[in-house]
Write an enzyme that holds these catalytic residues in place. Structure first.
Site, PDB file in Angstrom:
ATOM      1  N   GLU A 117      23.380   7.153  -0.607  1.00  0.00           N
ATOM      2  CA  GLU A 117      24.433   6.140  -0.457  1.00  0.00           C
ATOM      3  C   GLU A 117      23.973   4.998   0.453  1.00  0.00           C
ATOM      4  OE1 GLU A 117      28.100   7.944   0.687  1.00  0.00           O
ATOM      5  OE2 GLU A 117      28.098   9.353  -0.987  1.00  0.00           O
ATOM      6  N   HIS A 133       1.454  11.400  -0.688  1.00  0.00           N
ATOM      7  CA  HIS A 133       2.129  12.699  -0.847  1.00  0.00           C
ATOM      8  C   HIS A 133       1.871  13.590   0.364  1.00  0.00           C
ATOM      9  CE1 HIS A 133       4.128  15.991  -2.636  1.00  0.00           C
ATOM     10  NE2 HIS A 133       3.754  15.809  -3.883  1.00  0.00           N
TER      11      HIS A 133
END
Length: 448
Positions: free
Chosen positions: A391, A169
């Site tokens: 995408e 993180h």
């Protein structure tokens, strides 16, 4: 319109058998500069791994083997602009801070397979502990320290596949991780980077000398230096028996809540604020099972993106952590009796509080005191990060989710798999009696 609550967990595959076909370290496909990367005070406190899984249905033009090759090649290419992902975390004894050594030690890449199908796995929305098998931390390849990023491509018997990613993180927040995914997908499709990352983390360095100009009740001081404990807990993770449920709020539910929260016909209410206010009330009032103390103060925490709030604004492509913890506090009496419009206003005010000066003050606070977010519980929202909108050449994910471990002090918001534009799943873990009370309040406050 009624919300939906899963009274019992849906049928899910309890044991997901995975076969590792290949695991290796991958390296930038061009030589990168050896350097150390400064980590901001926000980065310093989130040195733990985040694991996400992105599920894809079968695509005859892109069988899993082809996908694995394209992902690996793209990974090697973007490790040039994301050179820190091929580095290692280290503690600088001179500064007393964690930093990333961009030593080119490599990131991880794993190819795996399963004899299960996506249908056999079951409800992808339900946080199945078995999903952890779809993410690999490559512990067997930690000779030079733990990789900061590992990607695993797992094929299923049906032709579908999952891309599991484990990252520290400290390298990304949710927004910059979404940019990383966009870039990975673009390069996998033979395109240039969608958004070149901004790797200058000193943009969020503390001022010299640091100036704490606001009180910060949302932060708790540490007794030790951050580097002395590389994985300190943000919240208490004590083990206890917890029930776990998913509460689905449809777009209709959220519209109804917004209408109730309006103080004028033209008022604009955000979906996040109204859902957060609703959850806050239910969670706080389920806390005391016997006698409710009307004067007990409940504090809710939630993350706010500070990129557009700073002066000048941070680049939208800033690659590090650029979120701070906002808070709202109220007595239980207010939460029980007050109109939801008042609670929504409190949540909104918590975010508005984070101006440029407030953000700089919080960062400077971390320089002086070292500490962590502190409150009754945290709302962790993955709702509108857009991971399932990336995408790839083989299409967008069927669903994207983190690997979740049940915690009563963290409530998670995920997009709904069938109502991605507006619906939200609220994932709650509580002791049995508190869960019963939370569920009653959740539906009661929706219906009034």
């Amino acid at each position: 319109m009624e919300s939906q609550c899963q009274e019992t967990p849906p049928p899910v595959l309890q044991e997901l058998e995975i076969t590792i076909q290949n695991s290796s370290l991958v390296f930038p496909d061009k030589e990168t500069e050896r350097k150390s990367i400064f980590l901001s005070n926000i980065d310093q406190v989130v040195n733990f791994n985040v694991e996400t899984v992105h599920f894809f249905t079968s695509n005859e033009d892109f069988p899993p083997q082809t996908v694995a090759e394209k992902v690996k090649n793209a990974f090697e290419k973007i490790l040039v602009p994301y050179d820190f992902l091929a580095g290692r975390m280290k503690f600088n004894t001179n500064t007393g801070r964690l930093e990333i050594d961009c030593n080119g030690a490599g990131a991880g890449f794993v190819v795996a397979s399963s004899e299960s199908t996506l249908d056999e796995i079951g409800d992808l929305v339900y946080p199945n502990p078995a999903f952890a098998k779809l993410v690999n931390s490559l512990q067997s390849l930690e000779k030079d320290g733990k990789p900061l990023c590992v990607i695993q491509v797992t094929s299923f018997k049906c032709g579908g596949f999952a891309i599991g990613i484990s990252t520290s993180h400290a390298t990304f927040d949710g927004i910059s991780f979404k940019t990383f995914l966009d870039n990975l997908a673009a390069v996998a499709g033979g395109k240039p980077l969608a958004v070149p990352p901004c790797n200058d983390r000193e943009l969020l360095a503390a001022r010299s000398p640091p100036r704490v100009t606001f009180p910060h009740p949302e932060l708790l001081k540490l007794q030790t230096h951050l580097g002395q404990e590389l994985n300190p807990p943000v919240f208490d993770a004590a083990q206890e028996a917890l029930d776990f449920k998913i509460f689905r709020l449809t777009s209709g539910n959220i519209s109804d809540l917004k209408e109730k929260a309006k103080t004028s016909p033209s008022a604009r209410i955000s979906g996040f604020n109204v859902v957060t206010a609703h959850i806050w009330r239910c969670k706080a009032l389920s806390h005391d099972l016997e006698v409710q103390d009307p004067d007990r103060v409940s504090t809710i925490l939630y993350a706010v993106n500070i990129r557009p709030r700073l002066i000048p604004p941070l680049p939208v492509s800033y690659a590090g952590n650029a979120v701070l913890t906002a808070y709202a506090s109220a007595r239980c009496r207010e939460l029980r009796e007050g109109p939801i419009s008042k609670l929504v206003e409190m949540v909104a005010e918590g975010a508005k509080r984070i101006t440029d000066e407030y953000a700089r003050s919080a960062i400077d606070w971390g320089e002086i005191y070292k500490g962590f977010p502190h409150g009754e519980f945290l709302i962790s929202s993955w709702w509108k990060l857009g991971f399932d909108e990336v995408e790839y050449p083989w299409g967008c994910p069927r669903y994207s989710c983190p690997v979740v471990y049940h915690r009563k002090d963290i409530i998670l918001l995920f997009p709904d798999i069938d109502d991605k534009n507006s619906g939200v799943n609220v994932l709650v873990a509580l002791p049995k009696k508190q869960m019963e009370k939370f569920e009653t309040l959740f539906h009661e406050y929706l219906s009034v």
